[in-house]
Design a protein around this motif. Structure first.
Motif, PDB file in Angstrom:
ATOM      1  N   GLN A  28      47.575  28.589 -23.005  1.00  0.00           N
ATOM      2  CA  GLN A  28      47.724  28.259 -24.421  1.00  0.00           C
ATOM      3  C   GLN A  28      46.637  28.940 -25.250  1.00  0.00           C
ATOM      4  O   GLN A  28      45.448  28.862 -24.911  1.00  0.00           O
ATOM      5  CB  GLN A  28      47.657  26.753 -24.634  1.00  0.00           C
ATOM      6  CG  GLN A  28      47.775  26.312 -26.083  1.00  0.00           C
ATOM      7  CD  GLN A  28      49.151  26.592 -26.676  1.00  0.00           C
ATOM      8  OE1 GLN A  28      50.157  26.530 -25.975  1.00  0.00           O
ATOM      9  NE2 GLN A  28      49.205  26.896 -27.977  1.00  0.00           N
TER      10      GLN A  28
ATOM     11  N   PRO B 210      46.419  32.518 -37.245  1.00  0.00           N
ATOM     12  CA  PRO B 210      47.202  31.343 -36.830  1.00  0.00           C
ATOM     13  C   PRO B 210      48.600  31.678 -36.325  1.00  0.00           C
ATOM     14  O   PRO B 210      49.152  30.930 -35.514  1.00  0.00           O
ATOM     15  CB  PRO B 210      47.245  30.510 -38.112  1.00  0.00           C
ATOM     16  CG  PRO B 210      45.965  30.840 -38.810  1.00  0.00           C
ATOM     17  CD  PRO B 210      45.774  32.307 -38.545  1.00  0.00           C
TER      18      PRO B 210
ATOM     19  N   ALA C 194      55.987  30.354 -28.990  1.00  0.00           N
ATOM     20  CA  ALA C 194      55.424  29.370 -29.914  1.00  0.00           C
ATOM     21  C   ALA C 194      56.427  28.243 -30.121  1.00  0.00           C
ATOM     22  O   ALA C 194      57.636  28.453 -29.998  1.00  0.00           O
ATOM     23  CB  ALA C 194      55.081  30.022 -31.247  1.00  0.00           C
TER      24      ALA C 194
ATOM     25  N   THR D 248      45.356  28.895 -29.182  1.00  0.00           N
ATOM     26  CA  THR D 248      45.444  28.221 -30.478  1.00  0.00           C
ATOM     27  C   THR D 248      44.432  28.843 -31.424  1.00  0.00           C
ATOM     28  O   THR D 248      43.240  28.927 -31.094  1.00  0.00           O
ATOM     29  CB  THR D 248      45.180  26.719 -30.344  1.00  0.00           C
ATOM     30  OG1 THR D 248      46.121  26.145 -29.420  1.00  0.00           O
ATOM     31  CG2 THR D 248      45.312  26.015 -31.681  1.00  0.00           C
ATOM     32  N   VAL D 249      44.920  29.299 -32.568  1.00  0.00           N
ATOM     33  CA  VAL D 249      44.043  29.907 -33.568  1.00  0.00           C
ATOM     34  C   VAL D 249      44.016  28.977 -34.777  1.00  0.00           C
ATOM     35  O   VAL D 249      45.009  28.794 -35.463  1.00  0.00           O
ATOM     36  CB  VAL D 249      44.533  31.304 -33.986  1.00  0.00           C
ATOM     37  CG1 VAL D 249      43.530  31.951 -34.941  1.00  0.00           C
ATOM     38  CG2 VAL D 249      44.744  32.180 -32.761  1.00  0.00           C
ATOM     39  N   SER D 250      42.850  28.389 -34.996  1.00  0.00           N
ATOM     40  CA  SER D 250      42.742  27.378 -36.041  1.00  0.00           C
ATOM     41  C   SER D 250      41.311  27.277 -36.520  1.00  0.00           C
ATOM     42  O   SER D 250      40.365  27.429 -35.741  1.00  0.00           O
ATOM     43  CB  SER D 250      43.202  26.022 -35.509  1.00  0.00           C
ATOM     44  OG  SER D 250      42.983  25.001 -36.459  1.00  0.00           O
TER      45      SER D 250
ATOM     46  N   THR E 222      49.169  31.742 -32.539  1.00  0.00           N
ATOM     47  CA  THR E 222      49.174  30.512 -31.752  1.00  0.00           C
ATOM     48  C   THR E 222      50.469  30.396 -30.963  1.00  0.00           C
ATOM     49  O   THR E 222      51.556  30.428 -31.527  1.00  0.00           O
ATOM     50  CB  THR E 222      49.002  29.297 -32.681  1.00  0.00           C
ATOM     51  OG1 THR E 222      47.712  29.356 -33.300  1.00  0.00           O
ATOM     52  CG2 THR E 222      49.140  28.005 -31.897  1.00  0.00           C
TER      53      THR E 222
ATOM     54  N   THR F 250      40.964  27.804 -27.752  1.00  0.00           N
ATOM     55  CA  THR F 250      41.045  27.646 -29.204  1.00  0.00           C
ATOM     56  C   THR F 250      39.983  28.516 -29.865  1.00  0.00           C
ATOM     57  O   THR F 250      38.810  28.443 -29.466  1.00  0.00           O
ATOM     58  CB  THR F 250      40.835  26.175 -29.611  1.00  0.00           C
ATOM     59  OG1 THR F 250      41.863  25.380 -29.015  1.00  0.00           O
ATOM     60  CG2 THR F 250      40.903  26.034 -31.117  1.00  0.00           C
TER      61      THR F 250
END
Length: 122
Positions: free
Chosen positions: A117, A87, A39, A119-121, A90, A10
């Motif tokens: 995985q 995002p 995705a 995840t860009v958040s 992701t 992440t």
């Protein structure tokens, strides 16, 4: 054929990650290699490919200028350097062996790893 992806995680928007794929069970230097992503609720997207000789690369428009695919013949690995993540990046990322040496033949999707995985958040 075995493909094992690693390096996901992440990150905040604007961040970077490098994914790695360890391969075995085939003649690494005779096949193109690819990274693609899946995705949730979206179609599979091939984001990058590199020819068997490493001299040609291709990128999806969505990642061009931000992602770089490389391969290491001594280690039989391929990597995906991802910069300026957003995002929309992701997804679960997979590496795939190509159908042949050249990029024009596309990935052999039946040969893939478990994925990693990203995840860009914020």
């Amino acid at each position: 054929v075995q493909l094992v992806e690693s390096g996901g995680g992440t990150v905040q928007p604007g961040g970077s990650l490098t994914l790695s794929c360890a391969t075995s069970g085939f003649a690494f230097n005779t096949f193109a290699m690819y990274w693609y992503r899946q995705a949730s609720g979206k179609e599979r997207e091939v984001v990058a490919g590199i020819s068997g000789g490493g001299t040609r690369t291709e990128y999806a428009d969505s990642v061009k200028g931000r992602f770089t695919i490389t391969r290491d013949y001594d280690k039989s690995t391929t990597a995906l350097q991802m910069n300026s993540l957003n995002p929309n990046d992701t997804a679960r990322y997979f590496c795939a062996k190509g159908e042949a040496f050249f990029l024009s033949n596309g990935p052999a999707y039946k040969y893939r790893g478990q994925g990693t995985q990203v995840t860009v958040s914020s």
